[in-house]
Motif scaffolding. Structure first.
Motif: not given
Length: 323
Positions: A177-178, A211-212, A301-305, A309-312
């Motif tokens: 998720r970008r 890079d995440d 939520d089934g995706v990599f952030w 970006t940890l708020a979600a």
């Protein structure tokens, strides 16, 4: 001078107990010499020599192998030492366990092998010789000290290979998720991106450059005192892409347990082999915690952030705790 205060900060979650302090977890570890049957190995942490222990796994029984072998560096591992070999000797060492990995992997199975830039020159050709080489993943290891006479090493490789042309690859399970910085609209509606109260984003297909990834640090519950621990997020990508719930994941050099813990959190079976009894105890401690906490930092939520970006994710954790 007074005694140095070694008490950890309450926020420091690093797992660093000794075998006396962690005897209850050490007692859960399976001694490789006592393994009589394959069923004694599944969902277990096994303390023993990898080359002897893997012989007890039947042919073609493993769905996915994730391996983080000792890089060819002289390094101390809490009472155990790995001495740097010449390239020919290290190549022989690597070939030996790769051939065992090939024997136990199912015809439709996958293997991932972690390495640094130098051992990558040995690993890539050998993995390609023994398996069907698919790709080289390079990931950014942002943690570490700078070098005075060389470029700082901030990248590591993962060689991705399969046993045959039939293999699992779950693309939708490993989307990234970008943020969308320049959103394009068609007839006033978002085109190839989504709009939300938390911002605009797009779920993209992953590339072979990552890079995440955040290296575990002192305030993260997954962090241990192991000197080369891999992040759960890193291993989660491999497990989700190349296995399915109920599959069995094998790690021949388990270390502090990341592969087994992540497999458990993602509803896979696991087998972890590790020669250091202290690291086995740490792995069992982490596996116990995974019973009630399935969260993986950076995955929600089934995706990599993207990194930081940890708020979600925090919102998702709160929802699960309240349900």
């Amino acid at each position: 001078m007074g005694e140095k205060n070694l008490k950890k900060s309450p926020r420091n979650k690093t797992i660093d107990f000794n075998l006396t302090e962690g005897h209850e977890y050490a007692d859960r570890v399976v001694d490789a010499r006592e393994v009589q049957d394959y069923k004694d190995m599944v969902d277990k942490t096994i303390n023993g020599d990898t080359f002897e222990t893997v012989k007890k796994i039947p042919d073609h029984t493993i769905d996915l192998i994730v391996v983080d072998p000792p890089y060819n560096l002289s390094k101390k591992y809490h009472g155990h030492t790995f001495d740097k070999m010449d390239m020919e000797e290290y190549s022989s060492f690597t070939r030996k366990w790769l051939e065992e990995a090939k024997r136990v992997l199912k015809p439709e199975g996958t293997i991932y092998v972690c390495c640094d830039w130098e051992t990558s020159m040995v690993m890539g050709p050998l993995v390609g010789e023994i398996f069907q080489l698919k790709n080289r993943i390079t990931w950014q290891r942002e943690k570490g000290r700078g070098a005075k006479t060389n470029w700082k090493n901030s990248m590591e490789d993962i060689w991705y290979a399969t046993q045959s042309d039939r293999y699992t690859f779950n693309l939708d399970e490993v989307k990234m998720r970008r943020k969308v910085l320049a959103p394009y609209r068609d007839a006033g509606k978002p085109k190839d991106w989504q709009e939300s109260e938390k911002g605009n984003y797009r779920d993209t297909s992953p590339s072979n450059f990552w890079d995440d990834i955040t290296i575990p640090f002192w305030s993260m519950p997954e962090n241990t005192a192991h000197p080369t621990q891999k992040p759960e997020k890193l291993i989660a990508k491999l497990i989700l892409a190349s296995s399915n719930p109920g599959d069995t994941v094998l790690d021949l050099f388990l270390g502090s347990g990341t592969t087994s813990v992540t497999a458990k959190k993602l509803d896979r079976h696991y087998i972890g082999i590790e020669q250091n009894p202290l690291y086995c105890a740490w792995a069992e401690y982490r596996l116990e915690k995974a019973e009630n906490d399935r969260m993986i930092q950076g995955y929600a939520d089934g995706v990599f952030w993207e990194r930081n970006t940890l708020a979600a994710q925090k919102t998702e954790r709160t929802k699960k705790q309240e349900s």
